[in-house]
Design an enzyme around this catalytic site. Structure first.
Site, short mmCIF file in Angstrom:
data_model
loop_
_atom_site.label_atom_id
_atom_site.label_comp_id
_atom_site.label_asym_id
_atom_site.label_seq_id
_atom_site.Cartn_x
_atom_site.Cartn_y
_atom_site.Cartn_z
N HIS A 104 -0.85 44.20 1.05
CA HIS A 104 -1.95 44.60 1.93
C HIS A 104 -1.92 46.10 2.26
CE1 HIS A 104 1.02 43.98 5.27
NE2 HIS A 104 0.34 44.97 5.81
N ASP A 154 1.84 38.33 -0.46
CA ASP A 154 1.73 39.69 0.04
C ASP A 154 2.89 40.56 -0.41
OD1 ASP A 154 0.78 41.87 1.38
OD2 ASP A 154 1.30 41.15 3.39
N SER A 249 4.77 47.29 8.26
CA SER A 249 4.36 46.51 7.09
C SER A 249 4.96 47.09 5.81
CB SER A 249 2.84 46.51 6.97
OG SER A 249 2.25 45.74 7.98
N GLY A 250 5.37 46.19 4.91
CA GLY A 250 5.93 46.60 3.63
C GLY A 250 7.39 46.95 3.69
#
Length: 330
Positions: A104, A154, A249-250
């Site tokens: 994402h 994801d 995120s990530g």
């Protein structure tokens, strides 16, 4: 840094039978290497670990909500993903050309050329002694991400245009294998995201220990079985109000196994800092392990830029000069 090789001294009265062979060698050498010899500089390759080198080892044994500042070298695989000049996501080094992150973070509407990857970075405001910057060559999104978006599949692989130079501050983490046993392990999350429920952010890399939470309990906490899928992993310190937030995120969730660090999760989604009683949800790395290794092994390396015409001409012109110098020594 590699030291300059010593030059053997000539022995008084010794014959020089190898001179013709030396001339022949100079003629056969590539122009760039001859130029290096002519200028007295050894040709030094970048110091880079290959894929057979050990991963998941760091030289320091050692703010996400409830987190603390991280010293340099403690998490040498940490990556800062920038878009249009701003930090937007985290990532991790898994190979000299590859970064692991969340799908994402790389939405279709985003221009791949606007992404930059920073390694060896602890403070977002200033580069460190080991900070390196890379352009992105290719982004590979897991095919199930489009199917189960916005929550499933994801995970993303990012191939760099040039290879990472490894040091004690920049090293790869190991990818958790499909059969990894996550019982009784200590895990940590790292990132630069929001560090408080009030929305405060930190420019310095943060760390927090994150207990793993079973899939059934995670499904119960979120109140819907379909929210938490088999390719996901849950973690969070609900008792001490530690979780990951926006901006993390990530980023990696790593666990230590016999002094080797394996990445078991990629920060994917959650209810955020506003609701710390909900654990963070990660892409389960072991679920995607075979897919990760397949693409690393089968994706061609990026094309490297050719030497410029001026440098090639300079190297070519240096050949006669070098030969003349050798002949004068005879």
């Amino acid at each position: 840094m590699a030291s300059r090789p010593s030059v053997p001294h000539a022995v008084l009265g010794a014959s020089v039978p190898a001179a013709p062979g030396l001339i022949l060698l100079l003629l056969l050498l590539p122009p760039t290497q001859v130029a290096a010899i002519a200028h007295g500089h050894p040709r030094i390759e970048g110091v880079s670990l290959n894929r057979d080198m050990a991963c998941g080892h760091r030289y320091i044994q050692g703010k996400i909500v409830g987190g603390v500042d991280v010293p340099e070298r403690k998490w040498p695989w940490q990556v800062s993903v920038h878009y249009a000049g701003f930090h937007v996501c985290g990532g991790s080094i898994i190979d000299e050309y590859w970064i692991l992150s969340a799908a994402h973070c790389f939405q279709k509407e985003k221009n791949t050329e606007a992404f930059d990857m920073y390694v060896g970075l602890v403070d977002l405001r200033v580069a460190g002694n080991h900070t390196q910057w890379f352009e992105v060559n290719k982004v590979i999104i897991h095919p199930t991400y489009e199917v189960y978006h916005p929550i499933g599949g994801d995970i993303a692989l990012v191939q760099l245009k040039s290879r990472i130079v490894f040091s004690d501050s920049v090293l790869p983490v190991c990818v958790a294998p499909p059969d990894v046993n996550l019982q009784n392990v200590i895990c940590w999350a790292t990132g630069w995201g929001v560090i408080s429920q009030q929305g405060h952010t930190s420019d310095k890399l943060q760390e927090a220990q994150m207990p793993l939470i079973s899939l059934p309990l995670c499904q119960l906490l979120y109140g819907h079985l379909s929210y938490i899928m088999m390719d996901m992993l849950c973690a969070g310190d609900i008792k001490n109000v530690k979780t990951v937030c926006e901006g993390d995120s990530g980023g990696p969730l790593v666990c230590e196994f016999n002094h080797t660090w394996l990445q078991v999760g990629v920060v994917s989604w959650g209810r955020g800092c506003t609701y710390p009683m909900y654990p963070a949800v990660y892409a389960r790395v072991s679920y995607f392990s075979k897919w990760i290794h397949y693409h690393i092994e089968h994706t061609p390396l990026p094309l490297q830029p050719l030497p410029t015409l001026s440098s090639m001409l300079c190297a070519t012109l240096s050949v006669p000069v070098t030969m003349l110098a050798v002949l004068l020594m005879l």
